[in-house]
Design an enzyme around this catalytic site. Structure first.
Site, short mmCIF file in Angstrom:
data_model
loop_
_atom_site.label_atom_id
_atom_site.label_comp_id
_atom_site.label_asym_id
_atom_site.label_seq_id
_atom_site.Cartn_x
_atom_site.Cartn_y
_atom_site.Cartn_z
CD GLU A 198 15.34 44.06 52.14
OE1 GLU A 198 16.54 44.02 52.49
OE2 GLU A 198 14.87 43.33 51.25
CB SER A 222 55.66 41.51 31.29
OG SER A 222 54.81 40.54 30.80
NE ARG A 251 54.93 45.72 43.60
CZ ARG A 251 54.59 45.23 42.44
NH1 ARG A 251 53.76 44.21 42.37
NH2 ARG A 251 55.05 45.75 41.32
CB THR A 289 44.40 33.63 27.66
OG1 THR A 289 45.57 32.82 27.54
CG2 THR A 289 43.53 33.08 28.76
CG LEU A 290 43.20 38.81 27.39
CD1 LEU A 290 44.23 39.89 27.08
CD2 LEU A 290 42.18 39.33 28.40
ZN LIG Z 1 16.85 40.01 53.13
#
Ligand SMILES: [Zn+2]
Length: 333
Positions: free
Chosen positions: A52, A170, A209, A279-280
């Site tokens: 605003e 992995s 990276r 975990t997921l």
């Molecule tokens: Zn504001």
């Protein structure tokens, strides 16, 4: 242009602040005089002027505010932050009418900005493109209504449903074109969270990276504190065990929600969860996944002891993109 179109334009410019507003919401503001847009503003970055304020600054001086309708995607603020309240600014400028997409989600302040305007006799219309506006700020909504960090779950799997692990390391599943995407995601999230097994497998890779931008803070979920955490490595560990390590954060309630609430307490508004499988699934089952990015590679991994099955998470993608040969399936709550 009509009412909804002006608000749509305000939402469109609000989006430009994506990834830059930190814990603040995206907000856009459009000012209309005799059916034409005469000024626009949006919240550019955390700590910067509100939408605003921007729009008021850019408004040509010769125009009379009493002929102007203001469109704003979120209820104008009513509290003194880094700038005076926008509701008071709009009131003092004497605008004819203010159209607001949605109330502030914070129950402590919701409705206050609207009241300041109405009490001064400014006409207020509420609810134009409300759902779109709330969706645009879904992170902010989760933060404010649930007092926890927003969570994106991300993983890569082969076309036959395996995540690659070879002798504890992995194996890259996605192709080179998916990598910049993943790194961009990481740059947009202030924190990245993994289970201890993923930490042990992937340690060197959790960074950004390939793109500019800050690397996220690393959080490891390790109830028994069995991971290896080299001295001087900048990370934090959620654990149940009371250990002599300043990086350990001991949680008695070890639920996904408790972890997200703890992150929020520590000013992390969102977190990227990168696995592994269990975990997921735990976060999904706890209803704590707000968004999913699943990368599927065309590669068919052969079944073997080195591979783990991808998480079993049943979702209907809302968007599908292609990153080279890889497919990216996205879902938002
Ligand atoms: Zn504001």
């Amino acid at each position: 242009m009509n009412h909804a179109e002006f608000m749509r334009r305000a939402l469109e410019i609000a989006q430009k602040g994506d990834g830059l507003t930190g814990s603040n919401p995206l907000v856009g503001c459009v000012m209309v005089h005799e059916g034409a847009i005469v000024s626009e503003g949006y919240h550019h970055e955390f700590g910067g002027p509100h939408a605003e304020v921007e729009a008021v600054r850019r408004l040509p001086h010769h125009l009379d505010a009493r002929d102007i309708t203001v469109y704003v995607t979120l209820e104008p603020c009513a509290h003194f932050g880094k700038t005076p309240p926008c509701a008071e600014l709009l009131r003092d400028r004497g605008f004819k009418k203010v159209v607001v997409a949605t109330l502030d989600p914070n129950p402590l302040v919701a409705g206050k900005g609207i009241r300041i305007l109405q009490e001064a006799g400014v006409e207020v219309e509420l609810g134009v493109l409300k759902e779109e506006a709330q969706r645009q700020n879904r992170r902010f909504w989760v933060n404010q209504t649930e007092k926890r960090a927003y969570l994106l779950a991300k993983w890569a799997e082969s076309v036959n449903g395996w995540m690659g692990v070879n002798q504890g390391k992995s194996v890259a599943i996605s192709g080179s074109e998916a990598k910049p995407f993943v790194h961009q995601l990481r740059a947009k999230y202030p924190a990245i969270m993994v289970g201890v097994q993923t930490w042990e497998n992937d340690r060197p890779q959790l960074n950004t990276r390939l793109v500019e931008g800050p690397s996220p803070a690393i959080w490891v979920i390790d109830p028994q504190f069995r991971g290896h955490y080299p001295e001087g490595k900048d990370l934090q560990i959620f654990t149940k065990k009371k250990v002599e390590d300043a990086r350990a954060v001991v949680l008695e309630d070890f639920s996904p929600r408790a972890m997200l609430e703890e992150l929020w307490e520590r000013k992390f508004t969102s977190v990227l969860l990168e696995g592994g499988k269990r975990t997921l699934e735990q976060f999904w089952e706890a209803g704590m996944v707000d968004e999913i990015a699943q990368i599927i590679s065309p590669l068919a991994l052969s079944v073997g002891a080195d591979h783990v099955a991808a998480p079993t998470i049943d979702f209907t993608p809302s968007e599908v993109h292609y990153l080279g040969a890889d497919t990216l399936k996205c879902w938002k709550r």
